[in-house]
Design a protein around this motif. Sequence first.
Motif, PDB file in Angstrom:
ATOM      1  N   LEU A 121      -0.571  -2.394  -4.436  1.00 30.02           N
ATOM      2  CA  LEU A 121       0.795  -2.585  -3.950  1.00 30.02           C
ATOM      3  C   LEU A 121       1.583  -1.279  -4.043  1.00 30.02           C
ATOM      4  N   ARG A 122       1.261  -0.484  -5.087  1.00 25.48           N
ATOM      5  CA  ARG A 122       1.885   0.853  -5.180  1.00 25.48           C
ATOM      6  C   ARG A 122       1.588   1.641  -3.907  1.00 25.48           C
ATOM      7  N   LEU A 123       0.343   1.489  -3.429  1.00 29.16           N
ATOM      8  CA  LEU A 123      -0.096   2.225  -2.230  1.00 29.16           C
ATOM      9  C   LEU A 123       0.785   1.880  -1.054  1.00 29.16           C
ATOM     10  N   PHE A 124       0.984   0.579  -0.839  1.00 29.56           N
ATOM     11  CA  PHE A 124       1.796   0.157   0.303  1.00 29.56           C
ATOM     12  C   PHE A 124       3.230   0.642   0.150  1.00 29.56           C
ATOM     13  N   ALA A 125       3.728   0.554  -1.070  1.00 32.37           N
ATOM     14  CA  ALA A 125       5.139   0.909  -1.305  1.00 32.37           C
ATOM     15  C   ALA A 125       5.355   2.419  -1.164  1.00 32.37           C
ATOM     16  N   LYS A 126       4.469   3.188  -1.809  1.00 36.08           N
ATOM     17  CA  LYS A 126       4.632   4.657  -1.790  1.00 36.08           C
ATOM     18  C   LYS A 126       4.306   5.212  -0.412  1.00 36.08           C
ATOM     19  N   GLY A 127       3.218   4.682   0.178  1.00 30.54           N
ATOM     20  CA  GLY A 127       2.705   5.290   1.416  1.00 30.54           C
ATOM     21  C   GLY A 127       3.538   4.978   2.644  1.00 30.54           C
ATOM     22  N   GLU A 275      -3.023  -6.152   5.385  1.00 33.07           N
ATOM     23  CA  GLU A 275      -1.928  -7.024   4.926  1.00 33.07           C
ATOM     24  C   GLU A 275      -2.438  -8.434   4.622  1.00 33.07           C
ATOM     25  N   PHE A 276      -3.222  -9.021   5.566  1.00 31.76           N
ATOM     26  CA  PHE A 276      -3.742 -10.360   5.297  1.00 31.76           C
ATOM     27  C   PHE A 276      -4.803 -10.303   4.197  1.00 31.76           C
ATOM     28  N   GLY A 277      -5.388  -9.101   3.999  1.00 22.72           N
ATOM     29  CA  GLY A 277      -6.298  -8.913   2.861  1.00 22.72           C
ATOM     30  C   GLY A 277      -5.545  -9.074   1.539  1.00 22.72           C
ATOM     31  N   LEU A 278      -4.249  -8.645   1.536  1.00 19.43           N
ATOM     32  CA  LEU A 278      -3.423  -8.847   0.326  1.00 19.43           C
ATOM     33  C   LEU A 278      -3.206 -10.335   0.082  1.00 19.43           C
TER      34      LEU A 278
END
Length: 347
Positions: A121-127, A275-278
Motif C-alpha cells: 500500500l505504501r507503493l501505491f501511495a508513494k508512487g 488494484e483488484f489484486g489488492l
Amino acid sequence: MPRISGPATPAVATPRHDTARTPDTSSQPASKPAGWGAGASSTSAAERREKATGVSTNVAQLSDVQKEAVVQKKATCPFIGTAVQSGGLPVRNSADKPLASIDDVARLGNTGPNSDLGEVLRLFAKGNHAQMMGMGGKLDMPVPPGTFSLDFPGSQGSHAGDSGILQSDPRAPNSGRFSDEAFARLIAGAKDGRVKRSDIGKFIAHNVMNDPRANAPGLKTAGLLIRDFAKLTGEVVEQGARKATGNSNPVESRQVYEKLTRLLGEDNLIGSAGEFGLMAALLANSPNTRQVGGEPAYSVAELTMMFKEKKFPPGWESWTKSSHDWASSTLALTVAAEKELIKEKYF
Ligand code: HEM
C-alpha cells in the motif's frame, strides 16, 4: 489539534473485536507523518513549510457532509474510501485538498497475523499520489513528506480502462460517484452470491476493450512485466523488513517503488489487475471466500459493502493480508484478462 513534534511511529491501538471496526488510529495523537519535520529543530521547519505552502498535516475536523464528499468525489477506491468513511484513515489538511498519512494506510494493510500488504500500500501511495491540488486546480503540487493526496481522479493512479464504478472520468478531479450499472457488470457472473477471480479478470478485459484510450500492449509484454513484477514485489517486502529493523535505505526503497509503479502504469490492464489484486489479497482469508473450480470466489455482499456502502466486512482486520497473495492474484487476474482479450480478438 495540539501540535506534537517528532513523528515517532505511534503504536497501533489493539483493535477491539466488535465486527467491521477498523483499527482505531484516530485515537492516536495526530502526530505528523514521518519526515514532516521530525524533532525540535525541524518543528520550526514544519511550521515554516506549513506557512509557506498553507498545507497542514494535522488531522482535519470534517463535518459528515465534508467527509462524504471526500469519500464519494475524491477517494475513488473501495478500500481508501471505506477507510476514510469509517474513520480508520484520518483525513489531514482540509476537505478541499485532503491528504492522508502513508504510515496510517500501511498500518491498516498490516493488520492481522503475518500481514505485510501494508508495504504494498505504501507503493501505491508513494508512487501514484505524490501530487496534490495546486493553485491552478491541477494535481501539480508536491505533497508534504510522509503523506499522499486523496484526490484520486486526475491523479497518476487513475487510469484509462478502469471500471467506471467509482469515477465518471479518471482524468477529471472530483469526478467520483457510484455507478450501479458498472458495479452490476462486475458481479454479472456471480453464482451462489460469489464472483470467481477469473470472472473479475474478464471484467477488467472488457473495461480495457471499451476504452479507446486504454493501453494494453499484450501477453508477451505481460509475461515480461510479471517476471519483473514478482522480482520487484520481493524487493518491496525486503524494503519493508529493513524499514522495520531501522536500516532501510530511503533512496533504494524509493527506486523500488518508482520501478513498480511505472510497471503498473505502463499497462492499464495490469494496472487494474494490480488494484483488484489488492481486493483479492484483502479477501483472501475472509471466511466468506470459497474455492470454486480451483480458484477463489469472493462474496458479492463483501464487494458491495466496500464499493457501495463504504463499510469494511466484519472481522477484516484479523484476516492475514499478504503481498504474496497480491502478486499471485495480480498475475492470475492479468492472465485471465489477457485470455479474454485473445478470445475477443482484441490482439
Ligand atoms: C488493501 C488496500 C486496497 C484495496 C483492496 C484496493 C482496491 C481497489 C480496487 C478493487 C480498485 C478498482 C476500482 C475500479 O476499477 O473501479 C481500486 C482503484 C483504485 N485504488 Fe485502491 N485499493 C487499495 C489500496 C489503495 C491505496 C493504498 C491507494 C492509494 C494510496 C489506492 C488507490 C486507488 C486508485 C487511485 C484507484 C482508481 C484507479 C482507477 O482509475 O481505476 N488504493 N482500488
